[in-house]
Scaffold this active site. Structure first.
Site, PDB file in Angstrom:
ATOM      1  CG  HIS A  70      -1.687   1.254   1.431  1.00 25.38           C
ATOM      2  ND1 HIS A  70      -1.398   2.196   2.396  1.00 25.38           N
ATOM      3  CD2 HIS A  70      -2.768   1.726   0.758  1.00 25.38           C
ATOM      4  CE1 HIS A  70      -2.268   3.188   2.323  1.00 25.38           C
ATOM      5  NE2 HIS A  70      -3.118   2.930   1.343  1.00 25.38           N
ATOM      6  CG  HIS A 101      -0.839   9.716   1.054  1.00 26.15           C
ATOM      7  ND1 HIS A 101      -0.883   9.463   2.407  1.00 26.15           N
ATOM      8  CD2 HIS A 101      -2.034   9.308   0.558  1.00 26.15           C
ATOM      9  CE1 HIS A 101      -2.044   8.926   2.716  1.00 26.15           C
ATOM     10  NE2 HIS A 101      -2.757   8.819   1.613  1.00 26.15           N
TER      11      HIS A 101
END
Length: 574
Positions: free
Chosen positions: A123, A169
């Protein structure tokens, strides 16, 4: 030869401890007597030991002779007539062929559709640390691929000038890395640990023009390595065997981004069906000054076809509740759920999830509040058939150890075939496997922890305790379906670098196919928080019977040079 260690005590006094060779466990002495004569184990004795104790039914006298010869080369002082008890134990602790897992290589059927396998999945594969302020880099991607990870996630965003693509992110303070650097890192390392396909999942937050740029980048970088699926509506996924040394792209089709509500979502913090914690995370991101928005107002017909043609595995989450998400159509696809969404869904839709994953792919990802890159228990996803259980590779706690243990199976190729019971419908009533109500006990596993060594060569003599040698104990636990979860621990051996426990434990297993054996060496501390002394996780489906050397790893999963346990595994049917 014994020697002494000194530990300072009350500043001006010293405590002196003698280091010595470990005395062999009593049960090992008895066993050796059964397979020796006049305290010497000959080749014939060793051959019988391999068959009767190690469970190596196909062992020949020649294989016993080969072990005998290799041990003689390793220990030059070995008498040619046979093995003494001490030398026999040294052989068990040092033989490269005596590991705890069967050396089978890739042995699962690799010709089934991708939906029939668990995939080693990471992830936010580009992050070096926490989910809020760490750097994005190619380093974690390279490390993951070298460890056998087969699914890499990249979040695609426009750069500050809106003329190039970077990976970061979104909505946080994480620093970016150029997409092209990530693509080159994947190309150079994709098949260093496994020849089976690497799936790249894009979380795409780009305008049409930048999607076109991504298409050109990907095509130029991977060339013939890139797998393209020409079918408009794919009915069955290809097999990992047919995709060897291929790069597979998975993301939402461009039309998904034309929906205003969908386009504003960030997968890791979806508001729809999210928990209070995840909504708090959304607020937190806004406070950080998140300004990136997906601004796609082009018509679907205007989307560049080059980008669309990259997507071999279509992803997306339909509007509506979990019932709409799990509708099984003729076209296969990938669905993503957060760990919390999965926890909620299995309470009422467990069987439907398993049916869905018999043909389609399910990706599970950490909830948004895991700002420290911690992880959730991957077993819930695996026991419900989820193929892509994505964990943060930056953490080092037990759930990531369990993940690494699971994917040591099947030669460490990053693909583990799901057990048959997750792929079949049980009866005319369309019932499927129920992890909460598993079958009766299928196997019994008896684990004996004999002894350990290597800490004195790996650590400073005051690493565990400033005033005395360490007090080691070992935890042995089962990770699996809830009914199989169990844990045991040995007693602590005081003031000993070469501890001998000689303790046995038995575990009952209802679903051994999904079980992982977790082993952790700890040092007793009077503060109540044990010091870490090594760990490993082993897939029970590939565990070897017999007395085996078990090398231990550090918290990051790197194997220590010297720290190991001598253990015995005995599996029998119920």
């Amino acid at each position: 030869m014994a020697y002494k260690q000194h530990f300072k005590f009350c500043f001006c006094f010293k405590r002196m401890f003698k280091l010595r060779e470990a005395e062999p466990p009593e049960s090992m002495k008895i066993l050796f007597q059964q397979y020796s004569e006049n305290d010497i184990m000959t080749v014939d004795h060793l051959h019988r030991f391999l068959i009767e104790v190690q469970g190596e039914q196909n062992a020949s006298k020649d294989s016993a002779q080969a072990i005998f010869n290799s041990t003689h080369k390793l220990l030059k002082f070995l008498p040619r007539k046979g093995l003494t008890l001490d030398i026999f134990i040294r052989y068990l602790l040092s033989d490269d062929q005596n590991g705890p897992l069967r050396p089978l290589g890739v042995h699962h059927d690799m010709s089934a559709p991708l939906a029939h396998y668990f995939l080693y999945t990471s992830h936010n594969s580009y992050l070096t640390g926490n989910q809020v302020s760490s750097d994005s880099s190619t380093g974690p991607i390279v490390d993951a691929l070298k460890r056998g990870v087969r699914v890499i996630e990249l979040d695609l965003w426009p750069n500050s000038k809106k003329n190039d693509v970077e990976v970061r992110h979104g909505g946080t303070l994480t620093r970016p890395v150029d997409l092209i650097k990530c693509l080159h890192a994947i190309k150079e390392n994709a098949f260093s640990a496994s020849e089976y396909p690497v799936v790249i999942t894009f979380e795409d937050h780009l305008k049409q023009t930048l999607q076109d740029k991504v298409a050109k980048m990907v095509t130029k970088t991977f060339g013939e390595m890139l797998y393209r699926n020409d079918a408009e509506n794919l009915e069955v996924f290809p097999s990992p065997g047919s995709l060897k040394r291929k790069i597979v792209i998975s993301t939402k089709p461009p039309k998904e981004y034309l929906d205003d509500e969908s386009s504003m979502e960030i997968e890791d913090s979806q508001k729809q069906g999210s928990s209070d914690e995840e909504q708090t995370q959304n607020t937190y991101k806004k406070k950080l000054g998140a300004t990136d928005k997906v601004l796609l107002d082009e018509d679907e017909d205007q989307i560049f076809p080059e980008y669309r043609s990259l997507i071999a595995i279509h992803a997306g989450k339909p509007k509506g509740g979990i019932d709409d998400c799990l509708i099984d159509t003729n076209t296969v696809r990938r669905l993503s759920l957060s760990e919390q969404e999965l926890e909620n869904a299995v309470k009422t839709h467990g069987a439907a999830i398993i049916r869905f994953t018999q043909r389609n792919l399910l990706r599970v990802y950490p909830k948004g509040m895991r700002l420290d890159s911690s992880n959730y228990d991957p077993m819930l996803g695996w026991t419900h058939g989820a193929q892509m259980v994505a964990l943060n590779m930056q953490g080092h706690a037990k759930f990531l150890w369990i993940m690494k243990g699971m994917f040591r199976a099947n030669g460490g190729c990053g693909y583990v075939k799901k057990p048959d019971f997750l792929l079949r419908v049980g009866d005319p009533n369309n019932r499927v496997f129920n992890p909460s109500a598993p079958p009766p006990v299928q196997k019994f596993l008896r684990v004996t922890v004999y002894m350990g060594e290597g800490w004195s060569r790996e650590f400073r003599h005051t690493h565990f305790d400033r005033f005395s040698p360490p007090d080691f104990f070992v935890k042995v636990a089962i990770a699996g379906v809830p009914a199989d979860e169990d844990r045991k621990k040995t007693r602590a051996i005081e003031d000993e670098w070469l501890p001998v426990w000689d303790q046995s434990f038995e575990f009952s297993l209802r679903v051994p196919e999904l079980a992982v054996l977790r082993i952790e060496a700890l040092e007793y501390d009077t503060t109540g928080v044990p010091d870490f002394g090594g760990q490993t996780c082993l897939p029970i489906s590939e565990l070897r019977n017999g007395i085996r050397v078990v090398p231990l790893n550090d918290k990051k999963g790197n194997q220590y040079k010297h720290v190991r346990l001598l253990m015995r595994f005995e599996m029998r049917s119920a």
